[in-house]
Motif scaffolding. Structure first.
Motif, PDB file in Angstrom:
ATOM      1  N   LEU A 164       0.839  -1.201   0.000  1.00  0.00           N
ATOM      2  CA  LEU A 164       0.000   0.000   0.000  1.00  0.00           C
ATOM      3  C   LEU A 164       0.868   1.243   0.000  1.00  0.00           C
ATOM      4  O   LEU A 164       1.968   1.246   0.526  1.00  0.00           O
ATOM      5  CB  LEU A 164      -0.876   0.027   1.263  1.00  0.00           C
ATOM      6  CG  LEU A 164      -1.694  -1.217   1.616  1.00  0.00           C
ATOM      7  CD1 LEU A 164      -2.509  -0.957   2.866  1.00  0.00           C
ATOM      8  CD2 LEU A 164      -2.613  -1.594   0.471  1.00  0.00           C
ATOM      9  N   SER A 165       0.348   2.314  -0.587  1.00  0.00           N
ATOM     10  CA  SER A 165       1.038   3.598  -0.418  1.00  0.00           C
ATOM     11  C   SER A 165      -0.023   4.685  -0.380  1.00  0.00           C
ATOM     12  O   SER A 165      -1.091   4.553  -0.979  1.00  0.00           O
ATOM     13  CB  SER A 165       2.030   3.836  -1.554  1.00  0.00           C
ATOM     14  OG  SER A 165       1.342   3.901  -2.773  1.00  0.00           O
ATOM     15  N   GLY A 166       0.292   5.741   0.360  1.00  0.00           N
ATOM     16  CA  GLY A 166      -0.691   6.828   0.483  1.00  0.00           C
ATOM     17  C   GLY A 166      -1.379   6.760   1.835  1.00  0.00           C
ATOM     18  O   GLY A 166      -0.772   6.430   2.836  1.00  0.00           O
ATOM     19  N   ARG A 167      -2.665   7.093   1.878  1.00  0.00           N
ATOM     20  CA  ARG A 167      -3.419   7.153   3.129  1.00  0.00           C
ATOM     21  C   ARG A 167      -4.301   5.918   3.270  1.00  0.00           C
ATOM     22  O   ARG A 167      -5.041   5.579   2.356  1.00  0.00           O
ATOM     23  CB  ARG A 167      -4.347   8.378   3.123  1.00  0.00           C
ATOM     24  CG  ARG A 167      -3.665   9.703   3.338  1.00  0.00           C
ATOM     25  CD  ARG A 167      -4.679  10.842   3.196  1.00  0.00           C
ATOM     26  NE  ARG A 167      -5.659  10.861   4.281  1.00  0.00           N
ATOM     27  CZ  ARG A 167      -5.486  11.500   5.450  1.00  0.00           C
ATOM     28  NH1 ARG A 167      -4.361  12.155   5.692  1.00  0.00           N
ATOM     29  NH2 ARG A 167      -6.439  11.487   6.380  1.00  0.00           N
ATOM     30  N   LEU A 168      -4.247   5.289   4.427  1.00  0.00           N
ATOM     31  CA  LEU A 168      -5.178   4.192   4.700  1.00  0.00           C
ATOM     32  C   LEU A 168      -6.185   4.710   5.731  1.00  0.00           C
ATOM     33  O   LEU A 168      -6.012   4.577   6.933  1.00  0.00           O
ATOM     34  CB  LEU A 168      -4.417   2.970   5.230  1.00  0.00           C
ATOM     35  CG  LEU A 168      -5.270   1.753   5.597  1.00  0.00           C
ATOM     36  CD1 LEU A 168      -6.160   1.314   4.451  1.00  0.00           C
ATOM     37  CD2 LEU A 168      -4.379   0.590   6.048  1.00  0.00           C
ATOM     38  N   GLU A 188     -10.350   4.682   2.092  1.00  0.00           N
ATOM     39  CA  GLU A 188      -9.560   3.653   1.399  1.00  0.00           C
ATOM     40  C   GLU A 188      -9.727   2.263   2.010  1.00  0.00           C
ATOM     41  O   GLU A 188      -9.367   1.263   1.396  1.00  0.00           O
ATOM     42  CB  GLU A 188      -8.066   4.008   1.434  1.00  0.00           C
ATOM     43  CG  GLU A 188      -7.756   5.401   0.943  1.00  0.00           C
ATOM     44  CD  GLU A 188      -8.016   5.578  -0.539  1.00  0.00           C
ATOM     45  OE1 GLU A 188      -8.267   4.558  -1.227  1.00  0.00           O
ATOM     46  OE2 GLU A 188      -7.971   6.719  -1.029  1.00  0.00           O
ATOM     47  N   ALA A 200     -11.510  -0.459  -0.056  1.00  0.00           N
ATOM     48  CA  ALA A 200     -10.725  -1.050  -1.150  1.00  0.00           C
ATOM     49  C   ALA A 200      -9.815  -2.140  -0.600  1.00  0.00           C
ATOM     50  O   ALA A 200      -9.675  -3.220  -1.182  1.00  0.00           O
ATOM     51  CB  ALA A 200      -9.895   0.024  -1.851  1.00  0.00           C
ATOM     52  N   LEU A 201      -9.188  -1.859   0.544  1.00  0.00           N
ATOM     53  CA  LEU A 201      -8.306  -2.866   1.157  1.00  0.00           C
ATOM     54  C   LEU A 201      -9.107  -4.091   1.558  1.00  0.00           C
ATOM     55  O   LEU A 201      -8.702  -5.222   1.312  1.00  0.00           O
ATOM     56  CB  LEU A 201      -7.592  -2.271   2.377  1.00  0.00           C
ATOM     57  CG  LEU A 201      -6.713  -3.265   3.147  1.00  0.00           C
ATOM     58  CD1 LEU A 201      -5.600  -3.834   2.264  1.00  0.00           C
ATOM     59  CD2 LEU A 201      -6.111  -2.599   4.392  1.00  0.00           C
ATOM     60  N   VAL A 214      -9.683  -6.352  -1.358  1.00  0.00           N
ATOM     61  CA  VAL A 214      -8.480  -7.104  -1.741  1.00  0.00           C
ATOM     62  C   VAL A 214      -8.281  -8.298  -0.808  1.00  0.00           C
ATOM     63  O   VAL A 214      -8.015  -9.419  -1.237  1.00  0.00           O
ATOM     64  CB  VAL A 214      -7.237  -6.194  -1.713  1.00  0.00           C
ATOM     65  CG1 VAL A 214      -5.964  -7.013  -1.824  1.00  0.00           C
ATOM     66  CG2 VAL A 214      -7.312  -5.157  -2.827  1.00  0.00           C
TER      67      VAL A 214
END
Lengths: 112, 102, 140
Positions: A17-21, A25, A28-29, A32
């Motif tokens: 992952l990259s960015g903000r969790l 978001e 989306a995780l 997955v």
């Protein structure tokens, strides 16, 4: 004597992952992780090193993934975020002691 | 947020679940099961021993042999949930230190 | 009063040992002894060596057991090849080997172990301390 035999593969899926969790978001995780589980991939290594923020919603998605995986004999292991803003939620909730958290993805892959 | 995924294939593990009496009479059967697993490329073998009611030194020798074969191939043979008779013989022969026991 | 039996000198024949030992223990009132499993294993290992190495031509192993308070004495004989103690290599714990644990097990479990060759027969005598005070209550 009877001998029953079976076999299984210990594949590990890495999720980077990259960015903000955050709450936006997290869904989306979750998708997955759910997809991986239904594909029979129950050993998940989630690389958070490049994530700059994690909130409790993001944490919740990781925790759900971990519980689902552990129920079927797998696990979710994490590469710790480098950013303090991302690491904070794990420390405050003490989930840094519940998850296996390492600094390098290779540590997870080598020793699963 | 970007999400990228990759699957890393891991080692195949064979599970052998033993049930009954593991003595000299059964040695060939067990050895064949181990060889089959190794032939299939499974260098990690987990031997489930909770339901083994008797085990003697010949059977133990087969476990040692299997463990050595797996380790030669950079895998391992792990003893899972050994029953009391298995624990006793492992202690008597001090092989409880040689095996990985789960 | 001695309890005698004859086992067939084959690995399948050795499976009758447990039943015989059960009878011996029951006759003396030792049915719930915690040491029974280890004792059966030790006698089994001596008998297995007879099957593998002594190989008696009449295909028989003679067993006789007597008891005295909390001790069990077992005599095992056969008419096969003589036992050669110099052929036994004690296992090295640092280097797990594939064979050779039989006698090591017997020596750990029995309080004494003797071998005598008399008139072309092999005679093993073993003594065991039996744990009669225990109550292995894994009974449901």
């Amino acid at each position: 004597m009877d001998i029953l035999t079976g076999s299984h593969e210990q594949s590990v899926m890495t999720v980077t992952l990259s960015g903000r969790l955050d709450a936006l978001e997290a869904a989306a995780l979750r998708n997955v992780l759910d997809q991986a589980m239904s594909d029979g991939l129950v050993n998940l290594a989630i690389d958070l090193s490049d994530v700059d923020f994690v909130d409790s919603a993001g944490l919740a998605a990781l925790v759900k993934g971990m519980k689902d995986a552990r129920t079927v004999g797998g696990d979710v292991k994490l590469v710790s975020p480098e950013s303090a803003d991302a690491m904070r939620v794990f420390e405050l909730t003490k989930f840094d002691q519940v998850f296996t958290m390492v600094s390098d993805i290779e540590d997870i892959l080598r020793n699963w | 947020m970007d999400i990228t995924t990759e699957v890393h294939p891991g080692k195949q593990t064979s599970e052998l679940v033993l049930h009954g009496r593991f003595d000299a009479h059964e040695a060939d059967l067990f050895r064949a099961a181990v060889e089959q697993a190794l032939e299939d490329g499974h260098h990690n073998i987990r031997v489930h021993l909770a339901n083994v009611e008797f085990v003697d030194s010949t059977a133990l020798a087969e476990l040692v042999r299997g463990m050595k074969r797996c380790r030669e191939l950079r895998g391992d043979l792990v003893l899972v949930s050994p029953s009391d008779p298995v624990r006793v013989i492992l202690e008597l022969t001090k092989l409880d230190a040689a095996f990985d026991i789960a | 009063m001695p309890h005698d039996t004859i086992l067939e000198a084959s690995h399948l024949g050795l499976r009758d040992l447990g039943q015989w030992l059960d009878q011996v223990f029951e006759a003396v009132g030792w049915s719930s002894s915690a040491s029974r499993g280890a004792i059966e294993l030790a006698i089994h290992e001596v008998a297995a060596n007879v099957v593998d190495h002594a190989r008696p031509s009449d295909g028989r192993i003679m067993l006789s057991a007597t008891t005295d308070k909390t001790e069990l004495f077992v005599r095992l004989s056969d008419c096969g090849n003589e036992f050669e103690p110099s052929c036994v290599v004690p296992p090295d714990p640092e280097n797990p080997q594939v064979r050779g644990y039989g006698l090591m097990i017997v020596e750990q479990v029995a309080t004494s172990l003797d071998y005598q060759r008399i008139d072309a027969t092999n005679n093993w005598t073993m003594a065991f301390a039996v744990d009669v005070a225990s109550d292995t209550s894994s009974q449901d």
